[in-house]
Scaffold this motif. Structure first.
Motif, short mmCIF file in Angstrom:
data_model
loop_
_atom_site.label_atom_id
_atom_site.label_comp_id
_atom_site.label_asym_id
_atom_site.label_seq_id
_atom_site.Cartn_x
_atom_site.Cartn_y
_atom_site.Cartn_z
N LEU A 160 71.83 8.73 46.04
CA LEU A 160 72.23 9.44 44.82
C LEU A 160 71.33 10.65 44.67
CD1 LEU A 160 72.45 6.50 42.26
CD2 LEU A 160 74.35 7.70 43.35
N SER A 161 71.83 11.67 43.96
CA SER A 161 70.92 12.73 43.54
C SER A 161 71.08 12.88 42.04
CB SER A 161 71.20 14.04 44.28
OG SER A 161 72.39 14.62 43.82
N SER A 162 70.17 13.62 41.42
CA SER A 162 70.17 13.73 39.96
C SER A 162 70.00 15.21 39.62
CB SER A 162 69.02 12.85 39.43
OG SER A 162 68.34 13.43 38.36
N SER A 163 70.71 15.67 38.59
CA SER A 163 70.60 17.10 38.24
C SER A 163 70.71 17.30 36.73
CB SER A 163 71.69 17.90 38.95
OG SER A 163 72.96 17.31 38.75
N ASP A 164 70.19 18.42 36.28
CA ASP A 164 70.21 18.82 34.85
C ASP A 164 69.71 17.75 33.89
OD1 ASP A 164 71.40 21.27 35.53
OD2 ASP A 164 73.37 20.31 35.59
N PRO A 165 68.47 17.35 33.90
CA PRO A 165 67.40 17.72 34.84
C PRO A 165 67.37 16.77 36.05
CG PRO A 165 66.53 16.36 33.09
CD PRO A 165 67.99 16.52 32.80
N ASN A 166 66.76 17.25 37.14
CA ASN A 166 66.58 16.39 38.32
C ASN A 166 65.38 15.49 38.08
OD1 ASN A 166 66.07 15.17 40.71
ND2 ASN A 166 66.14 17.03 41.96
N LEU A 370 67.45 4.67 34.89
CA LEU A 370 67.31 5.64 35.99
C LEU A 370 67.30 4.95 37.34
CD1 LEU A 370 64.26 7.69 34.59
CD2 LEU A 370 66.65 8.43 34.56
N GLN A 371 67.68 5.70 38.37
CA GLN A 371 67.48 5.26 39.75
C GLN A 371 66.79 6.39 40.48
OE1 GLN A 371 68.51 6.47 42.89
NE2 GLN A 371 69.68 4.90 43.93
N VAL A 372 65.65 6.07 41.11
CA VAL A 372 64.98 7.08 41.94
C VAL A 372 64.84 6.49 43.34
CG1 VAL A 372 62.94 8.55 42.22
CG2 VAL A 372 63.75 7.98 39.94
N HIS A 373 65.87 6.70 44.17
CA HIS A 373 65.90 6.25 45.56
C HIS A 373 65.69 4.75 45.74
CE1 HIS A 373 66.49 10.35 46.05
NE2 HIS A 373 65.24 10.72 45.90
#
Length: 420
Positions: A160-166, A370-373
């Motif tokens: 996954l990626s995250s944006s606005d904000p990353n 949230l998920q961060v990798h």
């Protein structure tokens, strides 16, 4: 009308499972996470902003003092004039606008003068200040929370990626990154911030996929994995492995996962090329199954034009056919890394879907934020901490059957930073 042809095309491509079992069920989970949002402590961010601005002012004063004049620190052209004309340093590479002042150049110049190091620090602080400290309070919605967007079809690996904000890009190992994470707090006063993350999942996948008996044994024994590698690679008993040897073994372990060659390893450890080459050779001698697995993976990707994960997620790699050796090298590293990084991404996606299902089915008040990798983050009421910890650990560790155990570490605290 498109459902039929697209479903058929997925079938022909062998991607039915990756889409219907992994990516599609996750859409609802991501929608819930985006709607929930993350709570941010703006007072803490304001304090951090003030102290960061003071440090930026002090850095620029020191830089101007060294340069003997003031100039625009954010202008590569003006910085280039200071470095190469005023200070007389040797330029290392050119670009269209003149001599380059990118991070790689500044890093090398640190060896001969202290101004480049100050500029690197200034740039790092200024970027984080504008990206996070100044931006996060402005990005809050009407409910006072920050709602990031999770993207499922942006990365080539399936992550996954995250944006606005990353929110996946906050530096992990720096004190500064830690201070930004301190400003992410639970959703309510009587809740805690809980993090669950996979321990060394990509290395465990390397053991599973390669089937190397020593690598599998190292993970199944439950011993310190990097120390076990150091003992095998440097040929010393485990109890004699020093912290220095362990950190070198750790660099080799992760380097292998990312398809790093001797040059990359020598750069990251700051050791001579010959020494790095010997370390990699000794690693492959210690774990012969890894070498044959990686070679076979590259050959297969060259023949098929793509690499795939355990779950059939493909990454097409046209670079493998390139005439340029450097481009081909990139293709080979990609082919080696995709089965591990991509399978890890698939596994955590499956875990997220199941965790969210159980949160709802079992009546938890805790929310997945949230998920961060390799990490899942929750806001959890005090009374649910034990139940949530055991549920999340059970799901994450049981989501895939591997030759080695999957291990999830769970911890919690008053903020994102404290939950690690």
């Amino acid at each position: 009308t498109l459902v039929g042809p697209l479903t058929e095309a997925l079938g022909r491509d062998g991607s039915t499972r990756a889409y219907f079992d992994i990516d599609l069920p996750l859409v609802g989970v991501l929608a819930i996470m985006e709607r929930t949002g993350a709570a941010v402590d703006c007072d803490r961010l304001a304090e951090l902003g003030a102290s960061t601005q003071a440090e930026l002012d002090e850095l620029s004063a020191r830089i101007f003092d060294m340069a003997g004049e003031t100039f625009n620190l954010d202008s590569p052209k003006q910085l280039s004039r200071i470095l190469f004309e005023v200070l007389g340093l040797t330029p290392l590479k050119k670009n269209q606008r003149g001599y380059s002042t990118d991070a790689a150049v500044l890093k090398e110049l640190c060896a001969v003068h202290e101004l480049p190091a100050l500029v690197l620090r200034y740039r790092e602080l200024a970027k984080i200040k504008s990206t996070y400290i100044d931006a996060l309070p402005r990005m809050r919605a009407g409910d006072g929370r920050v709602h990031t967007c999770f993207n499922e079809t942006v990365t080539t690996t399936g992550r996954l990626s995250s944006s606005d904000p990353n929110l996946q890009n906050i530096p992990v190992r720096t004190e500064f990154g830690r201070q930004i994470r301190e400003s992410f707090v639970p959703l309510a006063p009587d809740e805690r911030f809980l993090s669950a993350d996979y321990s060394q999942i990509e290395l465990r996948l390397l053991a599973h996929l390669s089937g190397d008996e020593h690598l599998v044994a190292a993970f199944c024994s439950g011993a310190d994995f990097h120390a076990a590698t150091a003992a095998r690679v440097f040929d010393v008993p485990v109890e004699e492995v020093t912290p220095e040897l362990r950190s070198r073994a750790k660099a080799v372990n992760f380097g292998i996962v990312y398809g790093q060659q001797a040059f990359g390893l020598s750069q990251s450890l700051g050791i001579p090329f010959g020494e790095a080459k010997e370390m990699i050779e000794r690693y492959f001698a210690a774990y012969p199954g890894v070498r044959s697995y990686l070679d076979a993976t590259i050959e297969e990707a060259k023949a098929k034009g793509y690499a795939e994960t355990m779950f059939g997620r493909k990454r097409h790699i046209p670079e493998l056919k390139a005439s340029n050796a450097a481009t081909r090298g990139f293709g080979e590293r990609t082919a080696m890394n995709h089965p591990m990084q991509g399978s890890a991404a698939d596994i955590i996606k499956l875990a997220m879907t199941e965790v969210q299902r159980r949160l709802m089915a079992e009546g938890f008040k805790a929310r997945l934020l949230l998920q961060v990798h390799d990490e899942l983050d929750f806001s959890v009421p005090e009374g649910e901490i034990e139940a949530l910890s055991s549920m999340v650990r059970e799901v994450m560790e049981g989501v895939a059957e591997l030759r080695v155990p999957l291990v999830a570490d769970v911890s919690w605290g008053a903020s994102w930073a404290e939950s690690h």
